[in-house]
Design a protein around this motif. Sequence first.
Motif, PDB file in Angstrom:
ATOM      1  N   ARG A 187       3.513   8.106  29.091  1.00  0.00           N
ATOM      2  CA  ARG A 187       2.256   8.859  29.141  1.00  0.00           C
ATOM      3  C   ARG A 187       1.675   8.982  30.557  1.00  0.00           C
ATOM      4  N   ASP A 198      -4.028   3.618  22.870  1.00  0.00           N
ATOM      5  CA  ASP A 198      -3.401   4.337  23.977  1.00  0.00           C
ATOM      6  C   ASP A 198      -4.449   4.923  24.920  1.00  0.00           C
ATOM      7  N   ARG A 211       5.197   2.820  26.569  1.00  0.00           N
ATOM      8  CA  ARG A 211       4.145   3.808  26.270  1.00  0.00           C
ATOM      9  C   ARG A 211       3.478   4.272  27.560  1.00  0.00           C
ATOM     10  N   GLY A 223       0.821  -1.212   0.000  1.00  0.00           N
ATOM     11  CA  GLY A 223       0.000   0.000   0.000  1.00  0.00           C
ATOM     12  C   GLY A 223       0.849   1.254   0.000  1.00  0.00           C
ATOM     13  N   ALA A 224       1.849   1.292   0.864  1.00  0.00           N
ATOM     14  CA  ALA A 224       2.718   2.473   0.940  1.00  0.00           C
ATOM     15  C   ALA A 224       3.562   2.617  -0.328  1.00  0.00           C
ATOM     16  N   THR A 259       6.045  -4.622  12.344  1.00  0.00           N
ATOM     17  CA  THR A 259       6.053  -4.405  10.898  1.00  0.00           C
ATOM     18  C   THR A 259       4.997  -3.376  10.518  1.00  0.00           C
ATOM     19  N   ALA A 260       5.447  -2.169  10.196  1.00  0.00           N
ATOM     20  CA  ALA A 260       4.516  -1.107   9.828  1.00  0.00           C
ATOM     21  C   ALA A 260       3.740  -1.506   8.579  1.00  0.00           C
ATOM     22  N   GLY A 261       2.459  -1.215   8.596  1.00  0.00           N
ATOM     23  CA  GLY A 261       1.606  -1.540   7.459  1.00  0.00           C
ATOM     24  C   GLY A 261       0.650  -2.677   7.758  1.00  0.00           C
ATOM     25  N   LEU A 262       0.948  -3.437   8.809  1.00  0.00           N
ATOM     26  CA  LEU A 262       0.055  -4.516   9.214  1.00  0.00           C
ATOM     27  C   LEU A 262      -0.802  -4.051  10.382  1.00  0.00           C
ATOM     28  N   LYS A 263      -2.006  -4.561  10.455  1.00  0.00           N
ATOM     29  CA  LYS A 263      -2.765  -4.491  11.687  1.00  0.00           C
ATOM     30  C   LYS A 263      -2.673  -5.868  12.343  1.00  0.00           C
ATOM     31  N   PRO A 311      -9.773  -2.262   5.136  1.00  0.00           N
ATOM     32  CA  PRO A 311      -9.040  -2.016   3.884  1.00  0.00           C
ATOM     33  C   PRO A 311      -7.552  -2.359   3.976  1.00  0.00           C
ATOM     34  N   ASP A 312      -7.044  -2.569   5.185  1.00  0.00           N
ATOM     35  CA  ASP A 312      -5.621  -2.871   5.366  1.00  0.00           C
ATOM     36  C   ASP A 312      -5.423  -4.369   5.612  1.00  0.00           C
ATOM     37  N   VAL A 357      -2.090  -3.669  17.047  1.00  0.00           N
ATOM     38  CA  VAL A 357      -1.914  -2.582  16.079  1.00  0.00           C
ATOM     39  C   VAL A 357      -3.223  -2.427  15.322  1.00  0.00           C
ATOM     40  N   PRO A 358      -3.867  -1.285  15.320  1.00  0.00           N
ATOM     41  CA  PRO A 358      -3.498  -0.057  16.033  1.00  0.00           C
ATOM     42  C   PRO A 358      -3.601  -0.247  17.547  1.00  0.00           C
ATOM     43  N   PHE A 359      -2.822   0.526  18.256  1.00  0.00           N
ATOM     44  CA  PHE A 359      -2.769   0.418  19.702  1.00  0.00           C
ATOM     45  C   PHE A 359      -3.674   1.475  20.338  1.00  0.00           C
TER      46      PHE A 359
END
Lengths: 374, 394
Positions: B333, B297, B329, B156-157, B194-198, B219-220, B293-295
Amino acid sequence: MTTEATGGLGQLVAGLLPSPSPIRFLDPAGEPVDEHGGYRPPSDELTVRAYEAMALVRRFDTQATALARQGRIAAFPSSSGQEACQAGAALALRPGDWLFPTYRDSGALLSRGVDPLEVLAPVRGHRHCGYDPLAHRCAPMSTPLATQAPHGTGLAVAARWKGTDEVALVLLGDGATSEGDFHEALNFAAVFRAPVVFLVQNNRYAISVPLSRQSAAPSLAYKGVGYGVRAEQVDGNDAVAVLAVLTEAVGHARAGLGPMLVEAHTYRMGPHTSSDDPGRYRDDDEVAMWRVRDPIERLRAYLRGRGLLGDAAEAAVAARAETLAAQVRAGVADDARVAPTEMFDHVYAAAPPVLAEQRAALLSELGADGEGAR
Amino acid sequence: MTTGRSTAVPSRAPAGSAERIWRVRGEADVPPALAALAPDTDTDADGDEAGPASTVTMTMTQALNQALRDAMAADERVLVLGEDVGRLGGVFRVTDGLLAAFGERRCLDTPLAEAGIVGFAVGLAMYGLRPVVELQFDAFAYPAFEQVVSHVAKLGARTAGRLRPAMVLRIPYGGGVGAVEHHSDSSEAYYAHTAGLKVVTPATVADAYSLLRDAIDDPDPVVFLEPKRLYWTRSPVDLPARAEPLGRAALRRAGRDVTVVTYGATVPVALEAAEAAAGRGWDVEVVDLRSIVPFDDGTVVASVRRTGRCVVLHEAQGFAGVGAEIAARVQERCFHSLAAPVLRVTGWDVPYPAPKLEHHHQPGVARILAAFERLQWDDEPDTRWLDPPGGRTS
């Protein structure tokens, strides 16, 4: 279908095996030879188009190589010497078909009509893929080896399921045939009778490692029979032969007869990329031997001999090539700008909170006025 | 055709993998400790008659099966593929009956080749289909790692969103079922990094259904991790259960004193520990991430700010694990709300041990309670790290 129904295993195997020597229509001087194995030659019109496409690919290649030496682009993996395969791959396809190129297949993309500056995007450094793959039906150039082969196979099967007659053509090099994904893709393609053609440009080197260290197969085309994939080998520097065999292969796939593996015997005249030093691993004599087999000179001699290419036409092709080179020089000089935050834009369909925060953090680094956003 | 060659290819049966089908546990084997989230109030048989908004009692595998069934019925682009998903119905029976219901193009047995399966699915997705891949076991997904990391996650990216492969990779993961080696890995950290995966994982029967439906609609590309030891938990669910958008954590138990952040197979363990802790005067809140992922927070931070203490719990080994990210995290925070360091309770940093040792590896109630004890209830500093194993580096 049982082997009995097709007349036994021997006949089945014979139907899959490649010709014992590469299919050739022209000798290195451009003289017709009778080694065409019964393949139908391409039309004169297509052959002339191939000449023009090959000349443009060569000029694009020398221009990009020069820009890499000047440091204007990061590097360039030349396909000089492989123009018959590059142009042939594109010209064998219809607009609705799909091409799965590697990083060395700029020429195939160019011949398929992709903008030369978009082709160069990865080495210009602003995007990993510069063109719209859906608009051109060209997958992004694959840098990992052979990983695009199962993609092409899956896409071809999906196209067949949808009832279209679209074909996928996957480009590979000799080194890629050692990868597991090559094996898995051919196996899937055969099992699911995918309308896909695998074109292996055997240019005899994977960076420095020679073919003899990649494979002990009689020739790479013989790998097809083990999967039940029909295979052929062709003189990859004979554009007429490449067009003839690829047209047959694409037609075979389009007709629903399953995948086909084509090995094109060719040679990488240049280095692996502009960062490579081939003097460390191969002799000048070997390079000189292949120089006399130049695919463009061979086709030019053939076309001129048949009266299909005159001085005026040749000059027109040369002029178009120079226009292309000038376009590439000017485009590269006009430094491509891209917003730094673009790196966040397409990781997910919608940026999750984590990336939205990081995007804001980068914007903050760049300054509130966006200065430096280039 | 000019060569006159035969082009026939013999038809062949899909590659089988009988040697890789170890035992599938019967429902009688469900550990009683899992009862917290899965009260067995079952009176009817299976969830097969599940209609709209009807309450049925089913196992997690049945909920997953129903989610696939409903997704395939709702969208003809959805298909499942993998090893043994067809006639066998999957080694865990998650795809049971889908071949009969939808035919071979929607439920496809493939050759035994994980990189090929995922790469093939990428090609299907490029053409607009929505593949749901079953990778038979956690450790048997590793041959596909390059396809997942370099293509599924990045496509995708790489193409400015033009070729985003909407696909789901279902992976049964984790231990606790007495399996032989290479069948018990908790591999979530590889995918979460791994960025791009959920990356999502259900802990309840209802979430198994809703998260899988959400993952298929997403969609991902989504790595959908199925905790093997919860496969046979049973629970009444309202179908079709469609809860919140993907990416939201769930509060499984409210408490005032300490927050346990966990996911997947250790959610019931955390609830069991919370009950035990209640007897010692600690009121424990349990957050089930559902989505790594997404996390989320927001949910985690709000909880820790309320309780002031945090224990991160997972079965995977701790070093460089998902828990390390969560602890970092929370510390970033919630620093000013914390009364004690954020502690991790995890499996040991060893290759997943042999079946007779696995209960010593997996974090249980005792290990969690031991962590609770170290949360500086009396304002006494934790001295555990003052003399670390291996001695000081002078």
